[in-house]
Design a protein around this motif. Structure first.
Motif, PDB file in Angstrom:
ATOM      1  N   SER A 128       4.806  77.918 -33.455  1.00  0.00           N
ATOM      2  CA  SER A 128       4.148  78.905 -34.311  1.00  0.00           C
ATOM      3  C   SER A 128       4.700  80.299 -34.056  1.00  0.00           C
ATOM      4  CB  SER A 128       2.638  78.888 -34.085  1.00  0.00           C
ATOM      5  OG  SER A 128       2.314  79.356 -32.783  1.00  0.00           O
TER       6      SER A 128
ATOM      7  N   ILE B  69      -1.319  69.821 -34.508  1.00  0.00           N
ATOM      8  CA  ILE B  69      -1.064  71.163 -33.982  1.00  0.00           C
ATOM      9  C   ILE B  69      -1.589  71.186 -32.558  1.00  0.00           C
ATOM     10  CG2 ILE B  69      -1.569  73.623 -34.153  1.00  0.00           C
ATOM     11  CD1 ILE B  69      -1.887  73.286 -37.151  1.00  0.00           C
TER      12      ILE B  69
ATOM     13  N   VAL C 210      -4.058  67.434 -38.266  1.00  0.00           N
ATOM     14  CA  VAL C 210      -4.099  68.108 -39.562  1.00  0.00           C
ATOM     15  C   VAL C 210      -3.749  67.185 -40.723  1.00  0.00           C
ATOM     16  CG1 VAL C 210      -3.729  70.420 -38.628  1.00  0.00           C
ATOM     17  CG2 VAL C 210      -1.750  69.010 -39.219  1.00  0.00           C
TER      18      VAL C 210
ATOM     19  N   TRP D  54       6.270  76.581 -40.128  1.00  0.00           N
ATOM     20  CA  TRP D  54       5.288  77.663 -40.209  1.00  0.00           C
ATOM     21  C   TRP D  54       5.770  78.771 -41.131  1.00  0.00           C
ATOM     22  CZ3 TRP D  54       0.646  77.334 -37.597  1.00  0.00           C
ATOM     23  CH2 TRP D  54       0.561  76.388 -36.575  1.00  0.00           C
TER      24      TRP D  54
ATOM     25  N   TYR E 270      -0.578  73.799 -45.867  1.00  0.00           N
ATOM     26  CA  TYR E 270      -1.881  73.781 -45.202  1.00  0.00           C
ATOM     27  C   TYR E 270      -2.262  75.194 -44.808  1.00  0.00           C
ATOM     28  CZ  TYR E 270      -5.030  72.831 -41.165  1.00  0.00           C
ATOM     29  OH  TYR E 270      -6.058  72.793 -40.260  1.00  0.00           O
TER      30      TYR E 270
ATOM     31  N   THR F 199      -4.063  77.494 -42.419  1.00  0.00           N
ATOM     32  CA  THR F 199      -4.513  77.331 -41.038  1.00  0.00           C
ATOM     33  C   THR F 199      -5.889  77.938 -40.790  1.00  0.00           C
ATOM     34  OG1 THR F 199      -3.341  79.361 -40.364  1.00  0.00           O
ATOM     35  CG2 THR F 199      -2.150  77.278 -40.180  1.00  0.00           C
TER      36      THR F 199
END
Length: 326
Positions: A180, A203, A214, A233, A262, A264
């Motif tokens: 990340s 994650i 996820v 990311w 997605y 977060t």
């Protein structure tokens, strides 16, 4: 093992072959010239690494056997797989150096440039995530995930052959990881969730080893089948994308290889791009470079994430977008 390739110069490709224009997949008809990207894109063609930001490209390696180039956060170095092992090199292809002899999935840099994370066999027998100093040569990897493998002896090194089969079969076990932007988390295929599901994406929190599932397929009351791989990311860390496939309980629930984004913060997901798009690499909050299909081959495509606009860039796959200076 010595250095594994030299810079092979620059190549300018004619607009007549469709590089540098908007194309409709499958037609090969060029339209308006493409606007240059803000930074370089690294990618793979025929097993070698290239970089490009528009009408010209530069070949960084020769001899084949390369995969999953990934830029460091400062845009000065690349991590790459060479015959399934992690190497690093400068942005121009010079200074090539192997970091580990352990068989590895696609690597990812920590934001401070000190570490490289990669996937490899864990003490549990499934995929795990390791980190190794980016300056080490054949150093000793340190376990990040699963947490229970921290402090355990590393599994013996094994030799895995190249992935074969259809696109879907090759992607299914792609172990590319993604660190990340804030350095606190790593996204990876598998994890503790594999004790419940047939396939899943996780994650993991670096400091504690905690894991968050996820995406998941099969088992745990989930009747579909599929996979989620090659996470990426967004530069601000607010979104995570991955390549997915789903076979539903009925034909109506089938989804060929596609891209999922997605959020977060909220946990919401949406499909971006089109069928068979894969390997998304963010340019910024509104654009990404993805691998798509065109005329039976793999092409880098600039994708508008809001409206879905598409511009074919050039032949290749596995893109990584060079970060802009902050």
């Amino acid at each position: 093992m010595g250095k594994f390739g030299q810079v092979a110069g620059s190549v300018t490709l004619a607009a007549a072959v469709g590089l540098g224009g908007s194309l409709v997949p499958g037609t090969g008809a060029a339209a308006a010239p493409v606007t240059g990207l803000p930074s370089l894109v690294a990618y793979v063609r025929d097993g070698d690494v290239y970089v490009s930001s528009g009408a010209t490209e530069r070949r960084l390696t020769t001899g084949g056997g390369y995969a999953r180039p990934r830029w460091s956060a400062d845009g000065r170095r690349l991590a790459v797989l060479k015959k399934g092992q992690v190497w690093v090199m400068n942005a121009d292809g010079a200074g090539q150096r192997r970091l580990s002899t352990r068989p590895a999935g696609g690597a990812s840099w920590s934001p401070d440039g000190k570490w490289i994370a990669f996937a490899s066999l864990s003490c549990t027998g499934g995929p795990g995530v390791y980190r190794i100093p980016a300056t080490a040569a054949d150093g000793q990897p340190e376990v990040l995930f699963p947490r229970d493998c921290r402090g355990e002896d590393l599994p013996a090194e094994t030799t895995a052959g190249p992935a074969t089969g259809s696109l879907r079969e090759r992607l299914r076990y792609d172990d590319a990881v993604a660190w990340s932007p804030d350095g606190s988390r790593v996204a990876f295929r598998g994890g503790d969730c594999e004790s419940t599901y047939d396939a899943c994406l996780t994650i993991g929190t670096v400091a504690t080893g905690a894991e968050q599932t996820v995406d998941a397929y099969g088992g745990g009351g989930t009747q579909n089948r599929g996979f989620a791989v090659v996470p990426s990311w967004r530069p601000d860390g607010a979104k995570l994308s991955w390549t997915a496939y789903q076979g539903g309980e009925t034909a109506a629930g089938n989804k060929p290889v596609h891209l999922v984004e997605y959020d977060t913060a909220t946990g919401t997901k949406r499909t971006v791009g089109g069928a068979l798009d894969r390997e998304l690499a963010y340019v910024d909050a509104g654009r990404a470079v993805v691998t798509s299909r065109n005329n039976g081959g793999s092409w880098l495509t600039l994708l508008g994430l809001a409206g879905g606009g598409r511009t074919l860039l050039r032949s290749g796959s596995q893109p990584s977008v060079q970060p802009l200076p902050r």
